[in-house]
Scaffold this motif. Structure first.
Motif, PDB file in Angstrom:
ATOM      1  N   MET A   1      30.136  36.031  34.742  1.00 12.57           N
ATOM      2  CA  MET A   1      30.553  37.281  35.363  1.00 12.57           C
ATOM      3  C   MET A   1      30.083  38.490  34.560  1.00 12.57           C
ATOM      4  O   MET A   1      30.057  39.610  35.045  1.00 12.57           O
ATOM      5  N   GLU A 216      34.238  41.891  33.562  1.00 11.51           N
ATOM      6  CA  GLU A 216      34.750  41.407  34.841  1.00 11.51           C
ATOM      7  C   GLU A 216      34.920  42.557  35.838  1.00 11.51           C
ATOM      8  O   GLU A 216      34.553  42.442  37.021  1.00 11.51           O
ATOM      9  N   TRP A 219      31.629  43.767  37.163  1.00 15.96           N
ATOM     10  CA  TRP A 219      31.162  42.837  38.202  1.00 15.96           C
ATOM     11  C   TRP A 219      31.872  43.132  39.524  1.00 15.96           C
ATOM     12  O   TRP A 219      31.235  43.218  40.579  1.00 15.96           O
ATOM     13  N   ALA A 220      33.203  43.298  39.470  1.00 16.40           N
ATOM     14  CA  ALA A 220      33.978  43.543  40.686  1.00 16.40           C
ATOM     15  C   ALA A 220      33.585  44.865  41.334  1.00 16.40           C
ATOM     16  O   ALA A 220      33.507  44.971  42.568  1.00 16.40           O
ATOM     17  N   GLU A 223      30.385  44.333  43.156  1.00 19.12           N
ATOM     18  CA  GLU A 223      30.615  43.527  44.358  1.00 19.12           C
ATOM     19  C   GLU A 223      31.242  44.370  45.465  1.00 19.12           C
ATOM     20  O   GLU A 223      30.879  44.270  46.628  1.00 19.12           O
ATOM     21  N   PHE A 233      33.676  33.340  46.232  1.00 20.70           N
ATOM     22  CA  PHE A 233      34.221  33.686  44.916  1.00 20.70           C
ATOM     23  C   PHE A 233      34.959  32.497  44.329  1.00 20.70           C
ATOM     24  O   PHE A 233      35.654  31.765  45.042  1.00 20.70           O
ATOM     25  N   THR A 234      34.842  32.340  43.006  1.00 23.65           N
ATOM     26  CA  THR A 234      35.673  31.361  42.316  1.00 23.65           C
ATOM     27  C   THR A 234      37.100  31.890  42.255  1.00 23.65           C
ATOM     28  O   THR A 234      37.360  33.053  42.597  1.00 23.65           O
ATOM     29  N   GLU A 237      37.161  34.873  39.937  1.00 25.47           N
ATOM     30  CA  GLU A 237      36.486  36.007  40.553  1.00 25.47           C
ATOM     31  C   GLU A 237      37.373  36.681  41.593  1.00 25.47           C
ATOM     32  O   GLU A 237      37.426  37.902  41.681  1.00 25.47           O
ATOM     33  N   LYS A 238      38.077  35.876  42.383  1.00 21.36           N
ATOM     34  CA  LYS A 238      38.988  36.449  43.380  1.00 21.36           C
ATOM     35  C   LYS A 238      40.123  37.204  42.697  1.00 21.36           C
ATOM     36  O   LYS A 238      40.528  38.282  43.143  1.00 21.36           O
TER      37      LYS A 238
END
Length: 270
Positions: A1, A216, A219-220, A223, A233-234, A237-238
């Motif tokens: 991530m 993280e 990354w979010a 996205e 998403f893992t 990640e969620k």
């Protein structure tokens, strides 16, 4: 991530320094005042300001501060003064001011809200101090917020560290700030330190408060800018994406202009 910065650090460094110098020159002011926290954002911001050749006043404003934050800030200031003759520094210990404020205002039985309000008060006392020093020396208050903090999760105090004249690194992701910090050779103690806002008088980190790391959250943010939540998403990640969306939503009041009640013309006497 985690996201590796891909910015052209040398070119961006030159661009920001030129932007800063042009802004101060056009404003007919002498330079910049920067609050130094011992973190990477303030270290990078102050180094950028110093490169303009204009007066750069680095200010330490401890309030029951963790000793590691104080030592990192001082290490950076001493390094910067050796590199740039236009850098000056001052320490304004606001602990007694903060304690007086606490003693004069009503308390609260809601400990969580009380602690958060007092943390934000620290940031607002520092903002007041920076503007005082900026006023008497003819300096602009340079903000130290990065893009994730300022426009992603709103991780700053309104009219505290969010109260500035200009924001030189607010279009840089946290990974970009680290890349620029490495290029600028800021102290390794700062480059390697866990980010913290230093508003609670202890060693809690930004990740402790936010529930996710800057890698993280970066990354979010990317996205969310692309197409929102992905069914692939893992689990983690969620979780991170949900943290980001929640913080982004509840902190919109910091990111949008102050709402103004516009009075309809029918209520005005011409």
């Amino acid at each position: 991530m985690a996201k590796k910065s891909t910015i052209k650090v040398g070119e961006i460094n030159t661009f920001i320094v030129t932007w800063l110098k042009d802004y101060a020159t056009n404003a007919n002011l002498n330079g910049f005042v920067v609050g130094i926290s011992g973190g990477v954002d303030s270290a990078v911001t102050s180094t950028l300001c110093a490169q303009t050749g204009l007066t750069t006043l680095c200010v330490e404003m401890p309030i029951h501060q963790d000793s590691s934050q104080v030592s990192r800030g001082r290490e950076h200031i001493e390094q910067l003064k050796k590199r740039f003759p236009n850098v000056k520094n001052v320490e304004t210990d606001l602990t007694s001011v903060f304690e007086t404020f606490k003693n004069e205002v009503p308390g609260s039985e809601n400990e969580a809200k009380l602690n958060l309000s007092l943390a934000n008060t620290r940031a607002r006392l520092r903002m007041t101090t920076l503007y005082y020093l900026g006023g008497i020396h003819g300096l602009l208050v340079a903000g130290t917020g990065n893009k994730v903090e300022d426009f992603g999760v709103g991780f700053y105090t309104k009219y505290g560290d969010g109260g500035v004249d200009l924001s030189p690194i607010a279009d840089l992701m946290k990974s970009d700030v680290y890349a620029l910090g490495k290029y600028l050779e800021i102290p390794e103690s700062i480059q390697n330190a866990a980010p913290t806002d230093g508003l609670f008088g202890d060693s809690r980190t930004d990740e402790d408060q936010l529930g996710a790391s800057y890698d993280e959250l970066e990354w979010a943010m990317l996205e969310a800018e692309k197409n929102g939540e992905n069914e692939n998403f893992t689990k983690r990640e969620k979780e991170v994406f949900d943290i980001y969306k929640k913080l982004n939503t509840i902190n919109q009041h910091k990111m949008k202009p102050i709402p103004v009640c516009i009075i309809p013309s029918k209520y005005k006497i011409c």
